[in-house]
Design a protein around this motif. Structure first.
Motif, short mmCIF file in Angstrom:
data_model
loop_
_atom_site.label_atom_id
_atom_site.label_comp_id
_atom_site.label_asym_id
_atom_site.label_seq_id
_atom_site.Cartn_x
_atom_site.Cartn_y
_atom_site.Cartn_z
N GLN A 133 -6.14 -4.99 15.73
CA GLN A 133 -5.50 -5.43 14.48
C GLN A 133 -6.53 -5.78 13.42
O GLN A 133 -6.20 -5.88 12.23
CB GLN A 133 -4.56 -6.62 14.74
CG GLN A 133 -5.25 -7.96 14.87
CD GLN A 133 -5.86 -8.18 16.24
OE1 GLN A 133 -5.61 -7.41 17.15
NE2 GLN A 133 -6.63 -9.24 16.40
N LEU A 137 -7.35 0.21 7.80
CA LEU A 137 -6.61 1.46 7.98
C LEU A 137 -7.56 2.65 8.08
O LEU A 137 -7.34 3.56 8.89
CB LEU A 137 -5.65 1.67 6.81
CG LEU A 137 -4.47 0.70 6.71
CD1 LEU A 137 -3.63 1.03 5.48
CD2 LEU A 137 -3.60 0.75 7.95
N ILE A 140 -8.92 2.98 11.63
CA ILE A 140 -7.93 3.52 12.57
C ILE A 140 -7.79 5.02 12.36
O ILE A 140 -7.67 5.81 13.31
CB ILE A 140 -6.58 2.81 12.41
CG1 ILE A 140 -6.72 1.33 12.78
CG2 ILE A 140 -5.51 3.46 13.28
CD1 ILE A 140 -5.46 0.53 12.63
N GLU A 141 -7.83 5.43 11.10
CA GLU A 141 -7.78 6.86 10.79
C GLU A 141 -9.01 7.58 11.36
O GLU A 141 -8.92 8.73 11.80
CB GLU A 141 -7.71 7.05 9.27
CG GLU A 141 -7.70 8.49 8.80
CD GLU A 141 -6.46 9.26 9.24
OE1 GLU A 141 -6.47 10.50 9.09
OE2 GLU A 141 -5.50 8.64 9.72
N ILE A 170 0.40 -2.69 10.67
CA ILE A 170 -0.65 -1.79 10.17
C ILE A 170 -0.29 -0.34 10.46
O ILE A 170 -0.40 0.53 9.59
CB ILE A 170 -2.00 -2.15 10.80
CG1 ILE A 170 -2.44 -3.55 10.35
CG2 ILE A 170 -3.06 -1.12 10.46
CD1 ILE A 170 -3.66 -4.08 11.07
N ILE A 171 0.17 -0.10 11.67
CA ILE A 171 0.50 1.27 12.07
C ILE A 171 1.70 1.80 11.29
O ILE A 171 1.81 3.01 11.04
CB ILE A 171 0.77 1.32 13.59
CG1 ILE A 171 -0.53 1.03 14.36
CG2 ILE A 171 1.34 2.66 14.01
CD1 ILE A 171 -0.34 0.90 15.84
N ALA A 173 2.29 1.45 8.20
CA ALA A 173 1.96 1.70 6.79
C ALA A 173 2.29 3.15 6.43
O ALA A 173 2.24 4.05 7.27
CB ALA A 173 0.48 1.41 6.53
N ASN A 175 0.79 5.46 4.83
CA ASN A 175 -0.23 6.50 4.98
C ASN A 175 -0.74 6.66 6.41
O ASN A 175 -1.77 7.28 6.64
CB ASN A 175 -1.42 6.22 4.05
CG ASN A 175 -2.02 4.85 4.32
OD1 ASN A 175 -1.42 4.01 4.98
ND2 ASN A 175 -3.21 4.62 3.80
N MET A 176 0.00 6.08 7.39
CA MET A 176 -0.40 6.20 8.79
C MET A 176 0.51 7.15 9.57
O MET A 176 0.55 7.12 10.80
CB MET A 176 -0.40 4.81 9.45
CG MET A 176 -1.41 3.85 8.86
SD MET A 176 -3.11 4.40 9.13
CE MET A 176 -3.25 4.15 10.89
N ARG A 180 0.78 7.83 13.65
CA ARG A 180 1.99 7.51 14.41
C ARG A 180 2.48 8.71 15.22
O ARG A 180 3.01 8.55 16.33
CB ARG A 180 3.10 7.04 13.46
CG ARG A 180 2.88 5.66 12.89
CD ARG A 180 4.17 5.09 12.30
NE ARG A 180 4.64 5.88 11.19
CZ ARG A 180 4.27 5.70 9.93
NH1 ARG A 180 3.38 4.77 9.63
NH2 ARG A 180 4.77 6.43 8.95
#
Length: 333
Positions: A133, A137, A140-141, A170-171, A173, A175-176, A180
């Motif tokens: 967490q 972002l 994570i990307e 966060i996941i 969002a 733009n994720m 996902r």
């Protein structure tokens, strides 16, 4: 200190996660099953979330203890707010990779070449990212981009994300979406219910070689109320309870003993709270200044009232004069 007194082989409620002390509650079994399922798939992401102290790291350690290095090379990293470039460096370091230049391109090239060597040996890499967490972002990307390292359509590295409940937001969002789509399973760990807390305590007592009836039944509700069913908090309070039992030479720990420990903890927490220190400087006497200001304000108000009364009198005189003129004109007509 109390191990010999209660007949323990070792301390039953240590805070450091250990595979030997894994208590498989229903939720923990499910989370571990998701991790094992992810391994069998060899692709995609597995996400395990939960509140602080619910056992995410313990589950990760349990999984790592079951792996064979002949098949999977697994590394676990604990993240802070790492930007993408720093995350790549940490991953390379966790696999003990050496680079000639400290640039992102060199780190990525070293990781890719390492993964290809593992593939040629019929092995693959697994990355467990704890406290995920904390990652931005973009980082994570970056993990998703690493999953694009493939040979013949087969990913060379797989990542499991373990994090607190904020990771879910966060996941989600906007733009994720691409990330996902690569999640093949996820699970959320919640706190124990009372029966789970009792079973967890008795399991640890038994694993340490102690007696299951060391605590009377009325103790468990008090421990549950204090810990809210969080395993780490259960460990903390139980360690103190056992120390108290040893110091008081208790043969069996009862609810009064637990209550005494909880009162001690509450008092310690209260003492740790910062308290405002009384000022040693004498306070200035503001009474004369306040009185002066009040007198000045009273004078201003009185002056304004006097001016307004004067205007009212002048207006009244004008009205009377006007009435007299009108009356005189009517008489002449």
């Amino acid at each position: 200190m109390y191990e010999k007194y209660f007949g323990f082989r070792e301390r039953p409620f240590q805070l450091t996660p250990s595979p030997n002390w894994f208590y498989a509650s229903k939720l923990h079994k499910r989370a571990l099953a998701y991790l094992q399922y992810g391994l069998s798939q060899g692709e995609g992401f597995i996400v395990i979330t939960g509140d602080v102290g619910t056992g995410k790291t313990t589950i990760a350690n349990q999984l790592l203890s079951q792996l064979s290095q002949d098949e999977i090379i697994a590394k676990q990293i604990v993240t802070s707010k790492l930007e993408p470039d720093d995350l790549i460096r940490m991953i390379a370091s966790s696999f003990n990779l050496v680079v000639t230049e400290h640039t992102k391109a060199c780190y990525l090239d070293a990781i890719y070449n390492y993964l290809k060597r593992l593939h040629s040996q019929h092995r693959r890499a697994l990355l467990l990212v704890d406290e995920a967490q904390n990652l931005p972002l973009a980082s994570i990307e970056e993990l998703r981009m690493l999953s694009n390292f493939q040979i013949n359509g087969k990913p060379l590295i797989q990542s499991f994300l373990l994090g607190q409940n904020e990771l879910n937001a966060i996941i989600q969002a906007a733009n994720m979406e691409q990330f996902r789509q690569r999640i093949i399973a996820s699970s959320n760990l919640s706190a124990f219910q009372l029966e789970d807390t009792k079973a967890y305590i008795q399991y640890r007592l038994q694993q340490a070689g102690g007696a299951l009836d060391l605590l009377s039944d009325d103790c468990y509700a008090l421990i549950q109320n204090y810990s809210k069913g969080i395993p780490r908090k259960i460990n903390t309070v139980m360690d103190r309870v056992l120390l108290f039992g040893y110091l008081e030479e208790c043969q069996q720990i009862n609810a009064d003993n637990v209550s005494a420990v909880l009162e001690e903890i509450a008092q310690e927490v209260a003492n740790l709270r910062p308290q405002a220190e009384p000022s040693t400087e004498p306070r200035p006497n503001t009474a004369p200044k306040a009185a002066s200001l009040l007198n000045e304000l009273s004078g201003i108000i009185d002056n304004e009232l006097e001016q307004k009364l004067k205007l009212v009198k002048e207006l009244d005189a004008l009205l009377k004069r006007q009435q007299q003129l009108l009356s005189s004109r009517d008489n002449n007509d």
